[in-house]
Design a protein around this motif. Structure first.
Motif, PDB file in Angstrom:
ATOM      1  N   UNK A   1      47.992  71.503 -68.779  1.00 23.23           N
ATOM      2  CA  UNK A   1      49.290  71.272 -70.104  1.00 23.23           C
ATOM      3  C   UNK A   1      49.605  69.636 -70.054  1.00 23.23           C
ATOM      4  N   UNK A   2      49.739  69.206 -68.946  1.00 27.11           N
ATOM      5  CA  UNK A   2      50.275  67.827 -68.795  1.00 27.11           C
ATOM      6  C   UNK A   2      49.869  67.127 -67.638  1.00 27.11           C
ATOM      7  N   UNK A   3      49.724  65.745 -67.820  1.00 30.16           N
ATOM      8  CA  UNK A   3      49.389  64.690 -66.911  1.00 30.16           C
ATOM      9  C   UNK A   3      50.615  63.932 -66.734  1.00 30.16           C
ATOM     10  N   UNK A   4      50.779  63.652 -65.520  1.00 29.37           N
ATOM     11  CA  UNK A   4      52.119  63.018 -65.167  1.00 29.37           C
ATOM     12  C   UNK A   4      51.457  61.735 -64.292  1.00 29.37           C
ATOM     13  N   UNK A   5      51.979  60.472 -64.946  1.00 23.81           N
ATOM     14  CA  UNK A   5      51.321  58.954 -64.339  1.00 23.81           C
ATOM     15  C   UNK A   5      52.550  58.636 -63.621  1.00 23.81           C
ATOM     16  N   UNK A   6      52.616  58.483 -62.369  1.00 26.20           N
ATOM     17  CA  UNK A   6      53.551  58.186 -61.457  1.00 26.20           C
ATOM     18  C   UNK A   6      53.686  56.645 -61.503  1.00 26.20           C
TER      19      UNK A   6
ATOM     20  N   UNK B   1      56.273  57.289 -65.819  1.00 22.69           N
ATOM     21  CA  UNK B   1      57.698  56.750 -65.486  1.00 22.69           C
ATOM     22  C   UNK B   1      57.831  55.411 -65.844  1.00 22.69           C
ATOM     23  N   UNK B   2      58.434  55.057 -67.082  1.00 21.59           N
ATOM     24  CA  UNK B   2      58.526  53.793 -67.672  1.00 21.59           C
ATOM     25  C   UNK B   2      59.230  52.791 -66.743  1.00 21.59           C
ATOM     26  N   UNK B   3      60.486  53.136 -66.234  1.00 23.52           N
ATOM     27  CA  UNK B   3      61.165  52.008 -65.564  1.00 23.52           C
ATOM     28  C   UNK B   3      61.421  52.302 -64.129  1.00 23.52           C
ATOM     29  N   UNK B   4      60.810  53.298 -63.333  1.00 22.23           N
ATOM     30  CA  UNK B   4      61.020  53.518 -61.958  1.00 22.23           C
ATOM     31  C   UNK B   4      60.631  52.319 -61.224  1.00 22.23           C
ATOM     32  N   UNK B   5      59.809  51.743 -61.544  1.00 25.29           N
ATOM     33  CA  UNK B   5      58.967  50.711 -60.587  1.00 25.29           C
ATOM     34  C   UNK B   5      59.110  49.135 -61.250  1.00 25.29           C
ATOM     35  N   UNK B   6      60.143  48.992 -62.285  1.00 28.63           N
ATOM     36  CA  UNK B   6      60.307  47.674 -63.023  1.00 28.63           C
ATOM     37  C   UNK B   6      60.951  46.635 -61.862  1.00 28.63           C
ATOM     38  N   UNK B   7      61.681  46.978 -60.994  1.00 26.03           N
ATOM     39  CA  UNK B   7      62.437  46.067 -60.243  1.00 26.03           C
ATOM     40  C   UNK B   7      61.388  45.513 -59.112  1.00 26.03           C
ATOM     41  N   UNK B   8      60.572  46.742 -58.481  1.00 24.07           N
ATOM     42  CA  UNK B   8      59.833  46.187 -57.548  1.00 24.07           C
ATOM     43  C   UNK B   8      58.515  45.218 -57.852  1.00 24.07           C
ATOM     44  N   UNK B   9      58.050  45.657 -59.226  1.00 27.50           N
ATOM     45  CA  UNK B   9      56.708  44.683 -59.963  1.00 27.50           C
ATOM     46  C   UNK B   9      57.597  43.480 -60.143  1.00 27.50           C
ATOM     47  N   UNK B  10      58.768  43.211 -60.491  1.00 24.61           N
ATOM     48  CA  UNK B  10      59.410  41.962 -60.938  1.00 24.61           C
ATOM     49  C   UNK B  10      59.658  41.117 -59.707  1.00 24.61           C
TER      50      UNK B  10
ATOM     51  N   UNK C   1      58.345  54.085 -55.313  1.00 24.19           N
ATOM     52  CA  UNK C   1      57.524  55.193 -55.314  1.00 24.19           C
ATOM     53  C   UNK C   1      58.166  56.674 -55.469  1.00 24.19           C
ATOM     54  N   UNK C   2      59.471  56.308 -55.026  1.00 25.21           N
ATOM     55  CA  UNK C   2      60.484  57.577 -54.956  1.00 25.21           C
ATOM     56  C   UNK C   2      60.852  57.586 -56.320  1.00 25.21           C
ATOM     57  N   UNK C   3      61.263  56.564 -57.044  1.00 28.15           N
ATOM     58  CA  UNK C   3      61.762  56.679 -58.404  1.00 28.15           C
ATOM     59  C   UNK C   3      60.572  57.307 -59.363  1.00 28.15           C
ATOM     60  N   UNK C   4      59.535  56.782 -58.999  1.00 30.60           N
ATOM     61  CA  UNK C   4      58.272  57.076 -60.438  1.00 30.60           C
ATOM     62  C   UNK C   4      58.007  58.650 -60.036  1.00 30.60           C
TER      63      UNK C   4
ATOM     64  N   UNK D   1      60.770  61.042 -61.148  1.00 33.40           N
ATOM     65  CA  UNK D   1      60.499  60.683 -62.960  1.00 33.40           C
ATOM     66  C   UNK D   1      59.630  61.793 -63.407  1.00 33.40           C
ATOM     67  N   UNK D   2      58.501  61.469 -62.601  1.00 31.89           N
ATOM     68  CA  UNK D   2      57.260  62.365 -63.451  1.00 31.89           C
ATOM     69  C   UNK D   2      57.438  63.799 -63.049  1.00 31.89           C
ATOM     70  N   UNK D   3      57.894  64.030 -61.965  1.00 36.10           N
ATOM     71  CA  UNK D   3      58.162  65.676 -61.251  1.00 36.10           C
ATOM     72  C   UNK D   3      59.091  66.170 -62.287  1.00 36.10           C
ATOM     73  N   UNK D   4      60.336  65.556 -62.550  1.00 38.42           N
ATOM     74  CA  UNK D   4      61.269  66.321 -63.324  1.00 38.42           C
ATOM     75  C   UNK D   4      60.499  66.300 -64.741  1.00 38.42           C
ATOM     76  N   UNK D   5      59.843  65.395 -65.248  1.00 33.71           N
ATOM     77  CA  UNK D   5      59.218  65.741 -66.717  1.00 33.71           C
ATOM     78  C   UNK D   5      58.245  66.817 -66.481  1.00 33.71           C
TER      79      UNK D   5
END
Ligand code: NAD
Ligand code: MLT
Length: 312
Positions: A68-73, A95-104, A289-292, A295-299
């Motif tokens: 039913x659903x594919x979650x991309x962490x 998970x659109x913003x959970x890794x923004x800070x780390x990637x920046x 990794x925890x953030x993303x 986020x996807x687990x909740x979704x």
């Protein structure tokens, strides 16, 4: 009725607690499946959670009769065949913003390492060479950083570059003058950016319009001695054109976290001393990794139990 969720890439254990605590969800973690093995078992599952290693192809989706659903962490969904998912009625969430800070932060680390040749100097010293001549760098202060893609990560990188007293010029099809002014950056076309910049960093998704955005033609317009950073997606930069531009001296150096084909252990760009690289580590922090995963687990729980998702 219990829903079955398969996690096929390594995800933060703390991050997947919402799934384990949902009560009506059975979680299987299997991160060593071949594509054939995944295709064989996917029919048992209601949800699939991945990072970027698992390629969720049309073949796999077509055999996912209960999915039913594919979650991309994470952010990029380019490892998932979105048209096949749509066709088979499977929703894809990220998970659109959970890794923004780390990637920046990783991008800034690459920018500074590139400017000061830290990886090359480290390698030489580890090999017993005290070489101060080869590893002369350049300052960032007063230089122009070109940012292509001023979304979440691009904007964070721009803000940090300003902290290094760099000038920033950006291109993004959705960047307005008001937003550029608010961020304190100049803006223009891709050509304006590549012509003006001393350092260029790309932060777009990998889509048709951005594939080989930095190509032979773009390199020919750049300043002599420009430096390139890619912590977004392999494929935004034409790797052949980058190789040639480094060999000709046009490009003084490149910092790459991502490659067209991953894993990229045997890549000819890695043979060049001007190239520094990391193995797709932009989002590899405990926090991201925890953030993303949260986020996807909740979704996924929300979608399986209530039929709604926050980040489709
Ligand atoms: P985002 O969606 O917030 O921003 C992307 C921006 O690119 C948007 O503002 C969009 O308007 C812009 N864009 C779209 N088409 C464009 C074009 N043709 N030219 C210029 N800009 C264009 O995404 P984000 O969270 O900032 O992520 C950016 C990229 O970084 C994605 O490819 C993502 O997968 C990647 N990423 C990599 C890592 C890593 O581990 N290296 C980690 C996180 C994200
Ligand atoms: C992303 O798009 O979020 C990145 O590729 C991060 C990752 O999952 O490694």
């Amino acid at each position: 009725m219990a829903f079955k969720v398969l996690i096929s890439d390594p995800l933060s254990e703390d991050g997947i607690q919402p799934l384990r605590e949902a009560g009506n969800v059975e979680v299987d973690v299997n991160t060593s499946l071949s594509p054939d093995e995944l295709a064989e078992i996917i029919g048992e599952y209601d949800a699939l959670l991945v990072r970027s290693q698992t390629k969720v192809t049309r073949d796999i989706i077509s055999q996912a009769t209960n999915l039913k659903i594919i979650g991309r962490a994470g952010v990029g969904v380019d490892n998932i065949d979105l048209s096949a998912a749509t066709e088979y009625g499977v929703i894809v969430v990220n998970a659109p913003d959970g890794n923004t800070n780390s990637a920046a932060e990783h991008t800034v680390a690459m920018l500074m390492s590139l400017a000061r040749k830290i990886p090359q100097a480290y390698l030489a010293l580890k090999n017993g060479k005290w070489d101060r001549k080869t590893h002369v760098g350049v300052e960032l202060k007063g230089k122009t950083l070109g940012v292509i893609g001023m979304g979440r990560i691009g904007a964070e990188v721009a803000a940090r570059a300003k902290g290094q007293r760099m000038n920033v010029i950006a291109y993004d099809p959705f960047l307005t003058k008001e937003r550029a002014d608010k961020l304190g950056v100049d803006f223009g076309s891709v050509e304006d950016v590549v012509v003006a910049a001393d350092f260029i960093t790309v932060h777009t998704p990998l889509i048709k319009e951005t594939t080989h955005l930095l190509n032979k033609d773009a390199f020919s317009k750049m300043k002599e001695g420009v430096r390139i950073i890619n912590c977004a997606r392999g494929g935004i930069i034409d790797e052949e054109a980058l190789y040639d531009a480094i060999q000709s001296g046009k490009v003084a150096g490149a910092a790459l976290d991502v490659f067209e084909e991953e894993p990229a252990t045997d890549h000819r760009l890695l043979e060049l001393p001007e190239v520094i690289a990391t193995p797709h580590l932009g989002a590899s922090t405990v926090e991201a990794q925890e953030n993303v995963a949260i986020d996807v687990s909740h979704d996924v729980v929300r979608y399986l139990t209530e039929g709604v998702a926050k980040n489709p």
